[in-house]
Design a protein around this motif. Sequence first.
Motif, PDB file in Angstrom:
ATOM      1  N   GLY A  99       3.713   6.179  -4.767  1.00 24.26           N
ATOM      2  CA  GLY A  99       4.634   5.128  -4.379  1.00 24.26           C
ATOM      3  C   GLY A  99       3.957   4.088  -3.514  1.00 24.26           C
ATOM      4  O   GLY A  99       2.911   4.332  -2.902  1.00 24.26           O
ATOM      5  N   SER A 100       4.543   2.877  -3.466  1.00 29.36           N
ATOM      6  CA  SER A 100       3.952   1.798  -2.696  1.00 29.36           C
ATOM      7  C   SER A 100       5.045   0.812  -2.300  1.00 29.36           C
ATOM      8  O   SER A 100       5.977   0.571  -3.076  1.00 29.36           O
ATOM      9  CB  SER A 100       2.874   1.076  -3.509  1.00 29.36           C
ATOM     10  N   LYS A 101       4.928   0.226  -1.120  1.00 27.12           N
ATOM     11  CA  LYS A 101       5.896  -0.786  -0.682  1.00 27.12           C
ATOM     12  C   LYS A 101       5.583  -2.159  -1.260  1.00 27.12           C
ATOM     13  O   LYS A 101       6.467  -3.002  -1.393  1.00 27.12           O
ATOM     14  CB  LYS A 101       5.920  -0.862   0.843  1.00 27.12           C
ATOM     15  N   THR A 102       4.329  -2.398  -1.607  1.00 31.87           N
ATOM     16  CA  THR A 102       3.927  -3.738  -2.054  1.00 31.87           C
ATOM     17  C   THR A 102       3.397  -3.777  -3.480  1.00 31.87           C
ATOM     18  O   THR A 102       3.362  -4.845  -4.091  1.00 31.87           O
ATOM     19  CB  THR A 102       2.827  -4.295  -1.143  1.00 31.87           C
TER      20      THR A 102
ATOM     21  N   LYS B 283       6.515  13.726   0.113  1.00 34.82           N
ATOM     22  CA  LYS B 283       5.720  12.536  -0.160  1.00 34.82           C
ATOM     23  C   LYS B 283       5.990  11.991  -1.550  1.00 34.82           C
ATOM     24  O   LYS B 283       6.001  10.784  -1.755  1.00 34.82           O
ATOM     25  CB  LYS B 283       4.227  12.835   0.017  1.00 34.82           C
TER      26      LYS B 283
ATOM     27  N   TYR C  17       2.032   3.059 -11.146  1.00 33.91           N
ATOM     28  CA  TYR C  17       1.753   4.382 -10.574  1.00 33.91           C
ATOM     29  C   TYR C  17       0.303   4.785 -10.798  1.00 33.91           C
ATOM     30  O   TYR C  17      -0.354   5.354  -9.903  1.00 33.91           O
ATOM     31  CB  TYR C  17       2.661   5.429 -11.211  1.00 33.91           C
TER      32      TYR C  17
ATOM     33  N   TRP D 146      10.056  -0.464 -11.311  1.00 27.44           N
ATOM     34  CA  TRP D 146       9.380  -1.445 -10.473  1.00 27.44           C
ATOM     35  C   TRP D 146       9.371  -2.828 -11.109  1.00 27.44           C
ATOM     36  O   TRP D 146       8.587  -3.699 -10.706  1.00 27.44           O
ATOM     37  CB  TRP D 146       7.964  -0.972 -10.157  1.00 27.44           C
TER      38      TRP D 146
ATOM     39  N   SER E 104       0.443  -3.714  -4.219  1.00 24.12           N
ATOM     40  CA  SER E 104      -0.625  -4.709  -4.120  1.00 24.12           C
ATOM     41  C   SER E 104      -1.813  -4.379  -5.029  1.00 24.12           C
ATOM     42  O   SER E 104      -2.436  -5.292  -5.595  1.00 24.12           O
ATOM     43  CB  SER E 104      -1.096  -4.841  -2.674  1.00 24.12           C
TER      44      SER E 104
ATOM     45  N   GLU F  88      -1.746   2.523  -8.283  1.00 24.12           N
ATOM     46  CA  GLU F  88      -1.420   2.726  -6.867  1.00 24.12           C
ATOM     47  C   GLU F  88      -1.713   4.146  -6.410  1.00 24.12           C
ATOM     48  O   GLU F  88      -1.969   4.387  -5.235  1.00 24.12           O
ATOM     49  CB  GLU F  88       0.053   2.406  -6.612  1.00 24.12           C
TER      50      GLU F  88
ATOM     51  N   GLU G 171       9.590  -5.911  -8.793  1.00 24.18           N
ATOM     52  CA  GLU G 171       8.457  -6.270  -7.940  1.00 24.18           C
ATOM     53  C   GLU G 171       7.617  -7.374  -8.569  1.00 24.18           C
ATOM     54  O   GLU G 171       6.700  -7.899  -7.920  1.00 24.18           O
ATOM     55  CB  GLU G 171       7.581  -5.036  -7.681  1.00 24.18           C
TER      56      GLU G 171
END
Length: 385
Positions: free
Chosen positions: A184-187, A118, A178, A234, A189, A181, A237
Amino acid sequence: MLYGNMVSNDIAKPYPVYTDQDFPPLKNDLILRVARGESVERVPVWIMRQAGRYLPEFREVRAQHDFFTICRNPSLACLVTLQPIDRYAGLLDASIIFSDILVVPQAMGLEVQMLEKKGPHFPDPLVDPTHLARLKTKVDIETDLRYVLEAITLTRQKLDGRVPLFGFVGAPWTLMAYMIEGGGSKTLSKAKAWLVKWPEESKDLLQRITDVVVDFLVAQVKAGAQLLQVFDSWAGELSPSHFATFSLPYLKQIPLRVRAALRDVNPDLASTPMVVFARGAHYALESLSSPNIEYDIMSLDWTIDPVDARRRTGGRVTLQGNADPSLLYAPKETIKQEVATMLEKFGTKERYIANLGHGMYPDHDPEHLRAYLEAIRDESIKLNS
């Protein structure tokens, strides 16, 4: 005591300041010469995440120890830092201390775990600005992150001058993301929501992280690090406007403040080369290479054309990169062909350090990395002859 009189576990004492005279003479200064803009006889190369899970010898150590246990034990961190240097003897031109960018949030008071399959996990991330009160108001680098300093000093000795040693940190925006969130994160957001909902509090958090990052980098150089890399993993992003507001100002502070602090300690240390890696931030090539930002090297991800990067940075910085890590899945002949194209685009005589465009993957074949390193050595020598 870890290595003669060089490293002590007595955290009550100030950590010593080391210079080159305290370590074995450097036998390979290729990467340092390139960082200074000097012409070289071949292209230097090192690899992000060159110590880690793709190596069977690392997996043997990891089977016996938790990830952060390895980071916090200077002897183990030294051991795994040297594994790729030993395996690829004569093919790597730099080492990078085995650690993690998330030791900074840990030092600031947040719990970080490394979970199998993970990755990093914050059990209790920052949810809103009221949670800023949970962070430590003062981080004592020589106490809270002394284990990294000890690992650097020990590794510098054990390298015996074979290659220089990198220290590193995560960039403020990447660390902030980090911390919010929780992993890890895809967005991103949650982290990006902070920027629009609480911009001033976000800037406060970014400045607090920056202050710790600066102190940590200064301490790494004093402990023996010969180059430094700032990972803004990141950065891409962010929109260009958000990058200009929430990343660039803090990235700019880092080399200016690090060099100023080191000049006060020892003027020779202030010339330590510094690398910025703003992954995915194509729009930032000009701003990150501007004369007033003081990074010596810009690392590029694999989505940036080397010819375009060279044109847009105008020869102001050394470029580093930028093969797609997935190239290492290819047959060795394909690796050799792709390396030849990459070197031709970057140029091989000056201001270029070969690397990947990001780090090694866990399932990479170590012998395919060897093929990549050998191709860089052989092709650059041929092109420079």
